[in-house]
Design a protein around this motif. Structure first.
Motif, short mmCIF file in Angstrom:
data_model
loop_
_atom_site.label_atom_id
_atom_site.label_comp_id
_atom_site.label_asym_id
_atom_site.label_seq_id
_atom_site.Cartn_x
_atom_site.Cartn_y
_atom_site.Cartn_z
N ILE A 74 0.84 -1.20 0.00
CA ILE A 74 0.00 0.00 0.00
C ILE A 74 0.88 1.25 0.00
O ILE A 74 0.66 2.19 -0.77
CB ILE A 74 -0.95 0.00 1.21
CG1 ILE A 74 -1.93 -1.16 1.13
CG2 ILE A 74 -1.73 1.32 1.26
CD1 ILE A 74 -2.74 -1.35 2.38
N SER A 75 1.89 1.26 0.85
CA SER A 75 2.79 2.41 0.94
C SER A 75 3.50 2.65 -0.39
O SER A 75 3.59 3.79 -0.86
CB SER A 75 3.80 2.19 2.06
OG SER A 75 4.71 3.24 2.12
N ASP A 76 3.98 1.58 -1.00
CA ASP A 76 4.68 1.70 -2.28
C ASP A 76 3.75 2.24 -3.37
O ASP A 76 4.13 3.13 -4.13
CB ASP A 76 5.24 0.33 -2.67
CG ASP A 76 6.16 0.41 -3.86
OD1 ASP A 76 6.99 1.35 -3.90
OD2 ASP A 76 6.07 -0.47 -4.74
N LEU A 77 2.53 1.73 -3.43
CA LEU A 77 1.57 2.19 -4.45
C LEU A 77 1.18 3.64 -4.23
O LEU A 77 1.08 4.42 -5.19
CB LEU A 77 0.32 1.31 -4.44
CG LEU A 77 0.47 -0.05 -5.11
CD1 LEU A 77 -0.74 -0.92 -4.79
CD2 LEU A 77 0.64 0.10 -6.60
N VAL A 78 0.95 4.04 -2.98
CA VAL A 78 0.55 5.42 -2.70
C VAL A 78 1.69 6.37 -3.04
O VAL A 78 1.48 7.42 -3.64
CB VAL A 78 0.11 5.57 -1.23
CG1 VAL A 78 -0.01 7.04 -0.84
CG2 VAL A 78 -1.21 4.87 -1.01
#
Length: 127
Positions: A74-78
């Protein structure tokens, strides 16, 4: 055959459209994909995992891959692909100032807060 979900106990799932919706795709499948905001190939969305969403994902399962995202994912995508609408313009979420200014009224002041909200399924998610 009883349906066995692959995301039992999840509050949020990430779904990706993998197959093209060509002319032979049934109309209910196209409408369901559109309501899930999956309109183009390789497009992904975070969805709340509730009974209604589970039924929709089960209907479009041949076209979609979905599962429980990790907080690192999630962090990487955001950080890489996250955008926000500011005054009608598409602005990347790479800066914490943008998040605090636009989503501060929801209690979000940094990327980590946004990742936590998406991962736990908190809030409406539409804002």
């Amino acid at each position: 055959i009883p349906y066995k979900a692959n995301s039992i106990g999840a509050t949020t799932v990430f779904a990706i459209l993998l197959r093209p919706t060509i002319h032979t795709t049934p109309k209910p499948v196209k409408k369901t994909l559109s309501s899930l905001r999956l309109r183009r190939m390789n497009e992904g969305v975070f969805l709340p995992y509730n009974p209604a969403t589970r039924k929709m994902l089960h209907l479009v399962e041949p076209y979609v891959l979905y599962g429980i995202p990790s907080s690192e994912t999630i962090s990487d995508l955001v950080r890489r692909r996250g955008f926000c609408r500011v005054d009608g313009k598409r602005v990347p979420l790479a800066d914490n100032n943008v998040i605090e200014r636009e989503l501060g009224d929801l209690g979000l002041i940094c990327v980590e807060d946004l990742v936590h909200m998406i991962g736990t399924g908190g809030g409406e998610g539409k804002e």
